[in-house]
Design an enzyme around this catalytic site. Structure first.
Site, PDB file in Angstrom:
ATOM      1  CG  ASP A  13      -1.780  -1.212   1.336  1.00  0.00           C
ATOM      2  OD1 ASP A  13      -2.236  -1.708   0.297  1.00  0.00           O
ATOM      3  OD2 ASP A  13      -1.946  -1.715   2.472  1.00  0.00           O
ATOM      4  CE  LYS A  16       3.347  -2.308  -4.457  1.00  0.00           C
ATOM      5  NZ  LYS A  16       2.860  -2.105  -3.078  1.00  0.00           N
ATOM      6  N   GLY A  40      -4.269  -4.259  -4.575  1.00  0.00           N
ATOM      7  CA  GLY A  40      -5.247  -3.361  -5.163  1.00  0.00           C
ATOM      8  C   GLY A  40      -4.560  -2.041  -5.433  1.00  0.00           C
ATOM      9  CG  HIS A  41      -1.485  -1.323  -7.825  1.00  0.00           C
ATOM     10  ND1 HIS A  41      -0.573  -1.749  -8.745  1.00  0.00           N
ATOM     11  CD2 HIS A  41      -0.994  -1.658  -6.624  1.00  0.00           C
ATOM     12  CE1 HIS A  41       0.437  -2.330  -8.117  1.00  0.00           C
ATOM     13  NE2 HIS A  41       0.201  -2.290  -6.835  1.00  0.00           N
ATOM     14  CD  GLN A 223       0.772  -8.687  -2.392  1.00  0.00           C
ATOM     15  OE1 GLN A 223       1.515  -9.361  -3.075  1.00  0.00           O
ATOM     16  NE2 GLN A 223      -0.460  -8.427  -2.744  1.00  0.00           N
TER      17      GLN A 223
END
Ligand code: IMP
Length: 422
Positions: A13, A16, A40-41, A223
């Site tokens: 988180d 990225k 989750g981006h 991650q």
């Protein structure tokens, strides 16, 4: 640089997605190298928010995107994502490539992930319950189903029957859960196969060719370093290798072909799930950071735990990834604070202090943070230059790590970044 890895330098988180989105605009191919829909981006483009879980976030910038052998793919999630992107006007055919060697997350993996966490109770890892651990476990025990199995209905049926037979016994006898109807899973997986078949590719060859042709390839980790299966804070980790070397493994290229490793770190720290967290903020300031930073999970919606920047853990990330430059995201969140502590050392249970990340879990579990406090800036970060105190904060981080900070995040929008001179 032709081959650049973007790696999370903390517990995931770090933002990225935004850095990948930024660098993807100058890339020819973006490659996701591990994990699955546990990531989750979030990317915000012209007020539109994209939450992407399977496909590399470069796809939003219209860049060719590959999912490597080191990933696990939930076919339903991938199809949903392809459908959503197409519905929003993004092309995917000829732009999305999935390694035939990546493993599939099957419905029993999701069921087992949840059941195991429930059984662990207080000892749970706090997984995203997306079936990640059980899918990687099957890969390692060599009963996994791979993406390339989707291309052969006969093999697919055999593998699904074999795996389901074993998993159903496990689900029923160990966890008391209803077994899966094998025929139903076969039918569903065959339907997924039809939709996904055109995307299956030899992603090692794809990357090799791109690099030979001097194209710019961006490898995107999910991650973060401290969630790495081998080097992270085990057992509170994910089941793959987010560290930079994972990119070479996943895409089947030699490690010497990677030119740059960009570490992404928030200007503070967050962690979801359980596990030790030395610089976790005590008291109401933690809630303020969470509120201002919007620190709630993209995948699970869980509250993220928030801490002050941990330079000991970041120094470790620089080491294990070979980070060559750092992107410091969400610096604007700290604009609201009069003073900003940074964790510069850990005090170990024997009273000694260290700048190096403890190799032994007990030292890490029982260490106390040693903070240094820098003045805040209490100003908006509107650029082009940073306020002096913010620039000092960034310089302090850079000097402590002996790595240049080349990008600073100043807000949620795609263009809310400042490029700094190394
Ligand atoms: P899993 O990857 O779902 O098995 O979860 C294992 C650990 O990694 C848990 O602590 C999760 O909260 C954490 N984790 C997995 N994916 C992410 C992510 O994208 N961001 C932050 N933490 C994650």
């Amino acid at each position: 640089m032709p081959a650049t890895v973007i790696v999370g330098a903390q517990w995931g988180d770090e933002g990225k997605g935004k850095i990948v989105d930024l660098l993807a605009q100058e890339s020819d191919l973006v490659c996701r190298y591990q994990g699955g829909p546990n990531a989750g981006h979030t990317i915000v483009v012209e007020g539109e928010t994209y939450k992407i879980r399977a496909i590399p976030s470069g796809i939003v910038a219209g860049v060719a995107s590959a999912i490597g052998a080191g990933c696990v793919v939930d076919p339903a999630v991938l199809i949903q994502e392809l459908d959503d992107l197409e519905a929003r006007g993004h092309r995917t055919d000829g732009l999305v490539f999935v390694s035939g060697n990546a493993h599939l997350i099957m419905p029993w993996h999701v069921a087992l992930d949840g059941a195991r966490e429930r059984r662990l109770g207080k000892l749970q890892i706090g997984t995203t319950r997306r079936g990640i651990g059980p899918a990687y476990a099957d890969k390692a025990t060599r009963i996994g189903i791979r993406v390339q199995d989707l291309l052969d209905p006969k093999i697919l049926r055999e593998k699904v029957e074999l795996a389901a037979g074993e998993k159903n016994v496990w689900l029923e006898r160990v966890y008391g859960i209803d077994p899966f109807d094998v025929e139903e899973v076969v039918t569903q997986t065959l339907a997924h196969a039809e939709r996904l078949a055109p995307y299956v590719a030899d992603t090692s060859l794809l990357v090799d060719r791109a690099l030979r042709d001097d194209r710019r390839v961006l490898f995107e980790g999910a991650q973060g370093t401290l969630l790495d299966l081998d080097h992270g804070t085990y057992p509170f980790v994910t089941s793959s290798s987010p560290i930079a070397a994972g990119a070479a493994v996943s895409f089947g290229i030699g490690p010497q072909r990677i030119d740059e490793v960009v570490g992404v770190s928030k200007a503070y720290v967050t962690r979801v799930g359980e596990g030790p967290f030395p610089s976790e903020i005590d008291g109401p300031a933690q809630d303020r950071v969470r509120e201002i930073g919007g620190e709630f999970g993209t995948v699970t919606g869980r509250e993220r735990r928030c801490g002050w920047l941990d330079l000991v853990a970041l120094r470790f990330a620089v080491r294990v990834n070979g980070i060559t430059s750092l992107a410091l995201t969400k610096l604007d969140v700290l604009s609201e604070f009069d003073e900003i502590p940074l964790c510069v050392r850990y005090r170990l249970p024997d009273g000694s202090e260290t700048e190096d990340f403890p190799a032994h879990q007990s030292d890490f579990h029982h260490c106390a943070p040693v903070f240094e406090t820098l003045p805040g800036w209490r100003e908006k970060l509107e650029g082009p230059a940073l306020p002096a105190a913010a620039a000092d904060y960034v310089a302090f981080v850079s000097e402590a790590l002996t790595v240049p900070v080349t990008i600073v995040g100043t807000g949620a929008a795609r263009d809310a970044v400042l490029a700094l001179q190394p």
